[in-house]
Design an enzyme around this catalytic site. Structure first.
Site, PDB file in Angstrom:
ATOM      1  N   HIS A  37     -42.665  20.848  33.988  1.00 24.99           N
ATOM      2  CA  HIS A  37     -43.108  19.513  33.554  1.00 24.99           C
ATOM      3  C   HIS A  37     -43.537  18.671  34.767  1.00 24.99           C
ATOM      4  O   HIS A  37     -44.521  17.933  34.706  1.00 24.99           O
ATOM      5  CB  HIS A  37     -41.970  18.760  32.870  1.00 24.99           C
ATOM      6  CG  HIS A  37     -41.492  19.373  31.600  1.00 24.99           C
ATOM      7  ND1 HIS A  37     -40.244  19.934  31.474  1.00 24.99           N
ATOM      8  CD2 HIS A  37     -42.081  19.499  30.395  1.00 24.99           C
ATOM      9  CE1 HIS A  37     -40.089  20.380  30.243  1.00 24.99           C
ATOM     10  NE2 HIS A  37     -41.184  20.132  29.561  1.00 24.99           N
ATOM     11  N   GLY A 147     -49.148  22.863  29.773  1.00 26.42           N
ATOM     12  CA  GLY A 147     -48.849  24.046  30.577  1.00 26.42           C
ATOM     13  C   GLY A 147     -49.408  25.317  29.943  1.00 26.42           C
ATOM     14  O   GLY A 147     -49.353  25.487  28.721  1.00 26.42           O
TER      15      GLY A 147
END
Ligand code: PAF
Length: 290
Positions: A37, A147
């Site tokens: 993250h 991601g």
């Protein structure tokens, strides 16, 4: 850094920011932040004037037998990590604010959501697409960073954004891995010592497939490669099941069964493996040019 809970306050703020011609970057998360993250935040930070992070464990993307109530949460820690990454605003709404009583509108992206993760988690992508569109409508970001670890999620969001003419650019960051190759995930905390050690086999299996595909003279039969990957993964004692190992086109997720029909392009190799109750996913993309 400010923490915002209400939809109205965020909408008011972002309309103001946009009217000043400033760039809004956004990283949506379910919290319990890890290095993966943080890398998304670092990418976003460089490209915007105001960086928003949302922290919301989205109930609609969990199935009835999944880990919604047990999903790890630690807002105090997340807040400190966001502060370090120079996040400007955290949007941290309550579930009742996002899904009030009688909530009844959902986003369904057909054709690419029924396979891979979708075949094991039937309503998952409906929940993901719905919450991401809601967050985009609230935050109105110029761009959002996701991601590569969740490759199918990226494909679904890209399709939704294109089909529904959403004015937000999608940026994808590479998967961040532990030293032994395990992809970072909030769910890794559930693994016990033995499972954690065995979990490194996922990346090994993916890299094995990549080597086979890219090295001239190797056996490039995808059926054979899949079988060998399965054998390698199942050789780890704590593995209790392989949900899928799959080869797909990266752009539209169409399955690729043979390299005879796929001589050039980006090939997504993905897998989902169970270690007891813990289910991990991973993938790599191979540029094929045969
Ligand atoms: O990738 C995630 O953490 C979630 O699926 C997302 C995009 C934040 C939506 O809840």
């Amino acid at each position: 850094m400010k923490i915002l809970h209400s939809v109205r306050s965020v909408q008011k703020l972002t309309s103001q920011i946009r009217s000043e011609g400033k760039v809004i970057g956004f990283v949506p998360t379910m919290g319990y932040l890890h290095e993966g993250h943080l890398s998304l935040m670092r990418t976003a930070r460089k490209k915007c004037n105001y960086l928003f992070v949302s922290i919301f464990v989205n109930p609609t993307q969990f199935g009835p037998n999944e880990d919604f109530s047990k999903y790890p949460r630690d807002f105090r820690r997340d807040r400190l990590l966001c502060e370090k990454e120079k996040v400007d605003f955290i949007f941290f709404p309550d579930s009742e604010k996002m899904y009030p009583e009688n909530y009844s509108t959902y986003v369904e992206v057909h054709n690419i959501t029924e396979i891979l993760e979708g075949s094991h988690r039937p309503r998952h992508f409906r929940g993901v697409a719905t919450i991401v569109l809601k967050l985009f409508n609230i935050i109105q970001p110029d761009f959002a960073v996701f991601g590569q670890k969740d490759a199918q999620q990226v494909a679904v969001i890209r399709k939704m954004v294109s089909d529904l003419n959403v004015n937000t650019k999608i940026i994808v960051n590479p998967t961040v891995r532990e030293e032994d190759g395990l992809a970072m995930s909030s769910r890794n905390v559930y693994l016990n010592g033995k499972q954690r050690k065995d979990a490194s086999v996922l990346y090994k299996a993916l890299k094995y497939a990549e080597r086979k595909i890219l090295t001239p003279g190797y056996n490039r039969d995808l059926g054979f490669i899949k079988e060998q990957m399965g054998k390698l993964i199942k050789s780890r004692p704590t593995v209790t099941g392989v949900d899928y190992i799959s080869f797909n086109r990266e752009d539209n997720l169409q399955e690729v069964t043979s390299l005879k029909n796929f001589k050039k392009g980006r090939l997504l190799i993905s897998l989902a493996v169970r270690f007891g109750k813990i289910r991990l996913i991973d993938n790599i993309v191979v540029s094929v040019n045969l």
